[in-house]
Design a protein around this motif. Sequence first.
Motif, PDB file in Angstrom:
ATOM      1  N   PRO A   4       0.832  -1.210   0.000  1.00  0.00           N
ATOM      2  CA  PRO A   4       0.000   0.000   0.000  1.00  0.00           C
ATOM      3  C   PRO A   4       0.861   1.253   0.000  1.00  0.00           C
ATOM      4  N   VAL A   5       0.410   2.263  -0.728  1.00  0.00           N
ATOM      5  CA  VAL A   5       1.216   3.467  -0.944  1.00  0.00           C
ATOM      6  C   VAL A   5       0.869   4.556   0.070  1.00  0.00           C
ATOM      7  N   ILE A   6       1.902   5.227   0.567  1.00  0.00           N
ATOM      8  CA  ILE A   6       1.739   6.467   1.337  1.00  0.00           C
ATOM      9  C   ILE A   6       2.477   7.553   0.576  1.00  0.00           C
ATOM     10  N   LEU A   7       1.750   8.606   0.182  1.00  0.00           N
ATOM     11  CA  LEU A   7       2.312   9.757  -0.527  1.00  0.00           C
ATOM     12  C   LEU A   7       2.592  10.848   0.496  1.00  0.00           C
ATOM     13  N   LEU A   8       3.854  11.230   0.653  1.00  0.00           N
ATOM     14  CA  LEU A   8       4.266  12.213   1.647  1.00  0.00           C
ATOM     15  C   LEU A   8       4.454  13.566   0.976  1.00  0.00           C
ATOM     16  N   LEU A   9       3.683  14.560   1.403  1.00  0.00           N
ATOM     17  CA  LEU A   9       3.744  15.892   0.793  1.00  0.00           C
ATOM     18  C   LEU A   9       4.274  16.900   1.812  1.00  0.00           C
ATOM     19  N   HIS A  10       5.421  17.463   1.505  1.00  0.00           N
ATOM     20  CA  HIS A  10       6.127  18.353   2.433  1.00  0.00           C
ATOM     21  C   HIS A  10       5.509  19.751   2.437  1.00  0.00           C
ATOM     22  N   GLY A  11       6.083  20.621   3.255  1.00  0.00           N
ATOM     23  CA  GLY A  11       5.575  21.982   3.377  1.00  0.00           C
ATOM     24  C   GLY A  11       6.657  23.031   3.208  1.00  0.00           C
ATOM     25  N   PHE A  12       6.311  24.249   3.522  1.00  0.00           N
ATOM     26  CA  PHE A  12       7.191  25.418   3.455  1.00  0.00           C
ATOM     27  C   PHE A  12       8.079  25.461   4.692  1.00  0.00           C
ATOM     28  N   PRO A  13       9.328  25.811   4.565  1.00  0.00           N
ATOM     29  CA  PRO A  13      10.102  26.079   3.349  1.00  0.00           C
ATOM     30  C   PRO A  13      10.976  24.890   2.988  1.00  0.00           C
ATOM     31  N   SER A  14      10.468  23.685   3.172  1.00  0.00           N
ATOM     32  CA  SER A  14      11.297  22.493   3.171  1.00  0.00           C
ATOM     33  C   SER A  14      11.193  21.723   1.868  1.00  0.00           C
ATOM     34  N   ALA A  15      11.456  20.426   1.915  1.00  0.00           N
ATOM     35  CA  ALA A  15      11.391  19.529   0.768  1.00  0.00           C
ATOM     36  C   ALA A  15      11.305  18.115   1.325  1.00  0.00           C
ATOM     37  N   SER A  16      11.449  17.123   0.471  1.00  0.00           N
ATOM     38  CA  SER A  16      11.248  15.741   0.916  1.00  0.00           C
ATOM     39  C   SER A  16      12.270  15.297   1.952  1.00  0.00           C
ATOM     40  N   HIS A  17      13.362  16.049   2.123  1.00  0.00           N
ATOM     41  CA  HIS A  17      14.332  15.664   3.152  1.00  0.00           C
ATOM     42  C   HIS A  17      13.722  15.710   4.548  1.00  0.00           C
ATOM     43  N   MET A  18      12.592  16.413   4.732  1.00  0.00           N
ATOM     44  CA  MET A  18      11.964  16.433   6.048  1.00  0.00           C
ATOM     45  C   MET A  18      11.448  15.056   6.462  1.00  0.00           C
ATOM     46  N   PHE A  19      11.331  14.128   5.497  1.00  0.00           N
ATOM     47  CA  PHE A  19      10.832  12.783   5.788  1.00  0.00           C
ATOM     48  C   PHE A  19      11.963  11.770   5.951  1.00  0.00           C
ATOM     49  N   SER A  40       9.884  36.542   6.367  1.00  0.00           N
ATOM     50  CA  SER A  40       9.529  35.149   6.665  1.00  0.00           C
ATOM     51  C   SER A  40      10.472  34.153   6.012  1.00  0.00           C
ATOM     52  N   LEU A  41      11.288  34.624   5.057  1.00  0.00           N
ATOM     53  CA  LEU A  41      12.157  33.747   4.288  1.00  0.00           C
ATOM     54  C   LEU A  41      13.603  33.817   4.756  1.00  0.00           C
ATOM     55  N   SER A  42      13.883  34.609   5.766  1.00  0.00           N
ATOM     56  CA  SER A  42      15.252  34.815   6.219  1.00  0.00           C
ATOM     57  C   SER A  42      15.774  33.590   6.966  1.00  0.00           C
ATOM     58  N   PRO A  43      17.101  33.432   7.044  1.00  0.00           N
ATOM     59  CA  PRO A  43      17.656  32.333   7.837  1.00  0.00           C
ATOM     60  C   PRO A  43      17.179  32.331   9.282  1.00  0.00           C
ATOM     61  N   ASP A  44      17.098  33.512   9.898  1.00  0.00           N
ATOM     62  CA  ASP A  44      16.642  33.568  11.285  1.00  0.00           C
ATOM     63  C   ASP A  44      15.203  33.070  11.415  1.00  0.00           C
ATOM     64  N   ALA A  45      14.342  33.466  10.467  1.00  0.00           N
ATOM     65  CA  ALA A  45      12.941  33.046  10.538  1.00  0.00           C
ATOM     66  C   ALA A  45      12.812  31.538  10.351  1.00  0.00           C
ATOM     67  N   ILE A  46      13.557  30.988   9.401  1.00  0.00           N
ATOM     68  CA  ILE A  46      13.498  29.545   9.163  1.00  0.00           C
ATOM     69  C   ILE A  46      13.965  28.783  10.396  1.00  0.00           C
ATOM     70  N   ARG A  47      15.085  29.201  10.945  1.00  0.00           N
ATOM     71  CA  ARG A  47      15.665  28.482  12.082  1.00  0.00           C
ATOM     72  C   ARG A  47      14.871  28.706  13.368  1.00  0.00           C
ATOM     73  N   ASP A  48      14.568  29.962  13.672  1.00  0.00           N
ATOM     74  CA  ASP A  48      14.056  30.311  14.996  1.00  0.00           C
ATOM     75  C   ASP A  48      12.535  30.358  15.071  1.00  0.00           C
ATOM     76  N   PHE A  49      11.855  30.543  13.929  1.00  0.00           N
ATOM     77  CA  PHE A  49      10.392  30.579  13.938  1.00  0.00           C
ATOM     78  C   PHE A  49       9.803  29.270  13.439  1.00  0.00           C
ATOM     79  N   GLN A  50      10.303  28.780  12.314  1.00  0.00           N
ATOM     80  CA  GLN A  50       9.742  27.556  11.745  1.00  0.00           C
ATOM     81  C   GLN A  50      10.148  26.315  12.536  1.00  0.00           C
ATOM     82  N   TYR A  51      11.428  26.202  12.857  1.00  0.00           N
ATOM     83  CA  TYR A  51      11.948  24.972  13.469  1.00  0.00           C
ATOM     84  C   TYR A  51      12.045  25.026  14.989  1.00  0.00           C
ATOM     85  N   GLY A  52      12.395  26.173  15.527  1.00  0.00           N
ATOM     86  CA  GLY A  52      12.790  26.230  16.921  1.00  0.00           C
ATOM     87  C   GLY A  52      11.692  26.045  17.952  1.00  0.00           C
TER      88      GLY A  52
END
Length: 331
Positions: free
Chosen positions: A70-85, A203-215
């Motif tokens: 059975p298939v599972i289709l994994l759909l990533h989000g902003f600002p990432s890619a399939s490496h999140m899986f 919202s696209l800055s390194p600080d926003a990605i690291r400290d808002f999206q991930y942190g």
Amino acid sequence: MDAPNPTHPRRAALALLAGGTIALPALQAARAEPAQAKSKDRPMTTVRYLTQKVGEVDVFYREAGPLDAPVILLLHGFPSASHMFRDLIPELADRYRVIAPDLPGFGQTKAPPRGQFTYSFDALADVVDGFVDALGLRRYAIYIFDYGAPTGLRLAMRHPERVTAIISQNGNAYLEGFSDNWGPWQAYWRDPSEANREACRASLSPDAIRDFQYGPGSPPDLLSPDGYELDIAYMARPGAEDIQLDLILDYRSNVELYPAFHTYFREHRPPLLAVWGRHDQAFIPAGAQAYKRDLPDAEVHLLDAGHFALETHAREISAYIREFLERRLVR
């Protein structure tokens, strides 16, 4: 969303860039992802890195597991890619065929530049639809996260007979799910002026990605830098920010589709699991609970994690998915 002011991307990130993309050997080294992984007593998992042509788009994707499973289709989000899986795929691939594409404008997928390709959520769904057809997938469960939610739900509305189940990990489909941090984006939706567009660039800055999206909400000692550093490198590529600003503006089309998503839920009743990082600064737990309004049998689990819950809780999320699909997968 409110975010710190932009800063210049670090030299280490730029060193990965070559010709506007990141070569696969460098990509794999940057994220420190092994080709094989072992979890508990399950067998070693081989992850394949492939490309599928869909019109003018070369869709990069990761795949693991038996071809007849059975298939599972994994759909990533902003600002990432399939490496999140990268941590989730080995947890599921012993029992499922797991497929994770990079959306156009993200990761290793190669699409035409702005002006030759429309970077909208309808277009993302069109490419994923063509990708699914090219791979001959006729039935699949969908894992939807962040931007993957409106993309995947468009696909589900087009082909409801194909969707065996939905796993929403901080994948919003309800107004209740928005936090108070969407002010600049919502202002841009109401008035797409150049000033409002530029206000979203933070919202696209390194600080926003690291400290808002991930942190926020992520245990610091469990949060690997691999994910956010690679996302920062991707965002530093020429033209990447303007593509993302186009998608930020078009996000308003997703909100307009929410009533249609809800109708799809009520009419087709897909089994749904919402497993949510409760400390998400963008999509709050009320968005997870809201699924039960249209799908009373939806199962909701809140984790002590942030937006990118897989970065710290892949094992827990995979356990919820395995148990849920074992009981409720529509075969």
